[in-house]
Design a protein around this motif. Structure first.
Motif: not given
Lengths: 317, 555
Positions: A60, A62-63, A281, A283, B125, B128-130, B133
């Protein structure tokens, strides 16, 4: 209990006559409106995120999002099971849960039974309030108190020294960790746990007690033959739910109390994963472990429910 | 019956409670979404007009210094953790005196977004996942998996090389004048990714060994220099002063000695660089066994705190202030400064003195010690790909590197929080001698304690002369040569490997370290211990770090 019975009856009703659902909604619209936030909560926060469990099988990022991340297969599970400390953390998790279940689970029931026999309302309430209190104290503070109590110049050691024992820093002794963990758990939750039993106690039909008295039953017999059977359904349901949590010893209290000296008995799956997660991280790795825990917990719930139904015909479903 | 009614009442209270919590949750969610959108909408519009306008007027002037305050209507959003001491006074930096001063000086009204205190890392964190920004993100970009280089490649932040060339003359000048700093703030391929926080010389060394000066004087002992001196002193503390734990130290994942005593044997409690520039892992060294043997002996003699694996900050305070310990390795301000203040209040003779990092033979220079790097990656501001008006943002960020900007960030408002005394800025009494608030609380309101700016050489938060002396003593080490830089960047796959191996390795190392010292494991098990570390993949991790270090050196 009256409410519970009513509830069960309704469900059976609606299930057998689907046509009546619409009618029922119209008739009890306020009840349904009140139910809807809870339903929404479970759908949004409990069921919908289950989709995310697939990151356990992915690398995984996140981006890239859940869909875009590359598949990793069972790699994370292999890493976890193949790790040097897998068996140790697995064993510690089970041991702590087991002790908690054996010693911690019956404690609220016993306290509730004792409270039930107390006739002085003021005393009863005071005891209740005092025993609820630790439940509302932040875990960090609880852990701080435990550290103080168990330190070499703490209260417990003062008592030991008074009787001629030797002072020891208890949190540095691997053999003490589980005892400290479980007994402080009891202290934290015993009062809170009595609430549901006291509620169930108030629903036991008073006529049964009278009948028991007429048959010549004293206090002890009344408790044995009226109170306990009355509490059994609640007891069994709570037990099944607790068994379903066996694999999930929360990491918060463990990491607040352990140190490398006691890793050998204190390090559990969640605290180990926490340490891995903290460094990087990961995940996916954490999800893989979480999924593994959930599967075992799920199997345990199903299993214990099945046994309970076989044995005394009560269960969650 | 009364019971029955009670339980009914309780049930209602419960339902009410749950409903309230739920509705709070819901409004909180929608509230966030709303403000996020608002922030985004405005800059988009003004961005277009701005680039045009400036392109024409400033185009031929080239690298002319930007004029502050800037004549612009641009605004942008800036995400940064808020200073813990500021929260009592203002919930947003824009409302604090320093925020207002910066806005006035630069002519830009910045919308600050602060994560909940204590949850910065988690929220960073999540951000960054969204895909949405904030325009600027001030955080530790070196924790991004794969490093800042990967963050640029992933399209999270923009490379700043061209923007710094064009719009940030002050930072550019600083980087050109200081190649060492320049190397730290760019990625392996030479891309600048953030406006750095640059420490001054005092900000680099802030931790080291210290002892009770009054005890030393009373016992007629010299300040210990060698390991043998330390043994004499600690023994005297134990026997003559009744210290139950003569030497103690905070334990946070490991006994935090900043490699004091380890350094005497030219090794470390973790990774370090040897004299040939090779990455080494201390516990694998043969001389690591000597350190363990020493500590084991001291522990059995009662010189080392017998509770050392559970010493936290507050226990450390207690040990030092109650005369339970006479020596430790700890912080300059939060340790030495704090203890001197409260220690002297209880007992006027209480005094502390900094000791040099111990060596084996007098005259040697300590091998290592605590030394941080000039560049503090934890408070560095990167511009995200969501940002529209890059020129304004970069110019705004460059303000803190200008002469006036540096003064503002470090000292606040002239005439209010500081005055110029012969060209040297001095804090006013309002800051340092405030009746109501501590100087830390005042500094949080009037200055930026941590952020993307250079610390002024004259800025010092020391309150005792002992502290000034300590910085000098602790700086006398070869630490700069031997500490592994924090800015080396393993690749994504490498960092995953490192994280997984190191969790198990650290667990094992700490368990064994404690067992060896407490005497629960015979010392001749050391070879087996080294072998186990190797089996757990420590060599691979060393190779990964060596590769990353080589790339760093080639920057």
């Amino acid at each position: 209990m009256a409410q519970l019975k009513l509830g069960r009856g309704k469900v059976a009703h609606a299930g057998s006559l689907p046509l009546n659902i619409a009618k029922d909604i119209v008739k009890n619209k306020y009840l349904y409106i009140m139910l809807s936030p809870v339903l929404a909560y479970f759908i949004i926060f409990q069921y919908f995120p289950m989709y995310g469990a697939i990151i356990a099988f992915k690398d995984f990022n996140p981006r890239l999002g859940i869909g875009g991340s590359a598949w990793a297969g069972l790699e994370h599970f292999k890493d976890f099971f193949g790790g040097m400390y897998f068996w140790r953390v697995f064993k510690n998790t089970l041991m702590i849960s087991f002790y908690d279940l054996v010693f911690g689970f019956p404690a609220p029931l016993i306290l509730a039974l004792l409270l039930n026999e107390v006739k002085n309302a003021l005393f009863k309430r005071s005891v209740q309030t005092i025993t609820y209190l630790p439940h509302f104290i932040s875990l960090v503070i609880i852990a701080g108190m435990i550290k103080d109590f168990t330190s070499s110049d703490g209260v417990i050691n003062d008592i030991i020294a008074f009787f001629g024992g030797e002072r020891v820093t208890m949190l540095l002794e691997p053999s003490y960790f589980r005892t400290i963990f479980v007994s402080s758990n009891i202290w934290q939750h015993v009062g809170w746990g009595t609430i549901i039993y006291l509620a169930a106690l108030s629903a036991i039909d008073q006529e049964q007690y009278e009948a028991c008295k007429i048959d010549g039953g004293g206090r002890w017999k009344q408790m044995l033959h009226v109170t306990l059977p009355g509490l059994l359904p609640v007891f069994v349901i709570l037990l099944i739910l607790d068994i379903g949590r066996i694999m999930s010893v929360g990491f918060e209290k463990v990491i607040l109390l352990y140190n490398p000296t006691t890793y050998v008995t204190a390090d559990v799956i969640s605290s180990y994963v926490y340490r891995i997660g903290l460094q990087d991280f990961q995940f996916s790795f954490s999800s893989a472990v979480g999924l593994f825990n959930s599967v075992i917990n799920f199997a345990l719930v199903i299993g214990s429910n099945w046994i309970s139904r076989k044995l005394n015909n009560t269960g969650l479903w | 019956m009364a019971n029955h009614r009670n339980s009914k009442k309780r049930k209602w209270q419960l339902i009410l409670g749950i409903t309230m919590v739920l509705s709070l949750l819901l409004t909180a969610c929608s509230g966030n979404g709303g403000s996020g959108n608002k922030d985004k909408a405005e800059p988009t519009q003004s961005a277009v007009s701005n680039t045009d306008g400036n392109g024409e007027s400033k185009g031929n002037e080239g690298e002319e210094k930007p004029v502050y305050p800037m004549d612009t209507k641009d605004t942008f959003s800036y995400w940064a953790p808020i200073n813990g001491n500021l929260i009592t006074f203002a919930t947003n930096l824009a409302e604090a005196p320093i925020g207002k001063e910066i806005a006035k000086a630069t002519g830009v009204k910045v919308t600050y977004i602060h994560p909940t205190d204590g949850q910065a890392e988690e929220q960073f964190n999540l951000l960054l996942a969204s895909t949405k920004l904030p325009d600027v993100l001030e955080y530790d970009w070196s924790i991004y998996p794969g490093g800042p280089e990967k963050a640029i490649a992933d399209g999270v932040i923009v490379p700043l090389n061209d923007l710094i060339d064009q719009y940030a003359p002050n930072l550019k000048k600083m980087l050109e004048a200081d190649p060492e700093l320049d190397k730290m703030v760019k990625t392996d391929s030479g891309q600048y990714y953030a406006f750095p926080m640059v420490r001054n010389s005092e900000g680099v060394v802030f931790r080291g060994p210290m002892l009770r000066k009054d005890w030393l004087d009373e016992l007629g002992l010299q300040l210990p220099v060698t390991v043998d001196d330390w043994h004499t002193v600690l023994t005297a503390f134990k026997e003559k002063k009744g210290a139950v734990a003569p030497l103690t130290a905070q334990y946070a994942g490991k006994m935090n000695l900043q490699d004091a005593f380890f350094g005497a044997y030219k090794t470390s409690h973790g990774f370090y660089i040897d004299d040939e520039g090779k990455v080494k892992y201390g516990p694998l060294d043969p001389q690591y066994k000597d350190v363990i043997t020493l500590f084991r002996k001291w522990y059995s003699e009662g010189l080392i705190d017998k509770d050392f694996p559970i010493i936290e900050r507050n226990t450390l305070d207690k040990r030092l202030l109650n005369g339970e310990s006479g020596a430790t390795v700890y912080l300059l301000g939060g340790g030495m400064g704090k203890w001197l203040e409260s220690g002297k209040a209880q007992n006027p003779t209480f005094d502390l003195v900094a000791a040099p990092y111990p060596v084996l033979n007098a005259g040697e220079k300590p091998f290592t010690g605590q030394r941080d790097f000039k560049y503090n990656p934890k408070a560095s501001a990167a511009v995200t790909t969501s940002a529209k008006n890059l020129e304004t943002i970069v110019k705004w960020l460059d303000y803190s590197f200008s002469e006036q900007g540096t003064l503002t960030y470090n000292f606040g408002v002239e005439g209010e929080s500081y005055t110029m005394d012969n060209g040297v800025p001095k804090f006013t009494d309002m800051i340092v001698k405030n009746d109501k608030y501590t100087s830390q609380q005042m500094l949080a309101q009037y200055t930026i304690p941590n952020g993307p700016f250079p610390m002024h050489e004259q800025k010092s938060t020391n309150t005792f002369p002992q502290q000034d002396e300590a910085v000098k003593i602790w700086s006398e080490t070869d630490a700069a040569k031997h500490i592994l830089p924090a800015f080396i960047t393993p690749t994504v796959d490498e960092s995953k490997k490192v994280a997984q191996s190191m969790t198990a390795i650290n667990t094992y190392l700490e368990e064994m370290f404690i067992k060896f010292i407490m005497g629960n494991e015979p010392i001749d098990k050391f070879d087996g211990f080294v072998k186990q570390l190797e089996d757990m993949g420590i060599r691979d991790v060393i190779d990964i770090y060596q590769g990353a270090l080589d790339r760093y050196n080639n920057r």
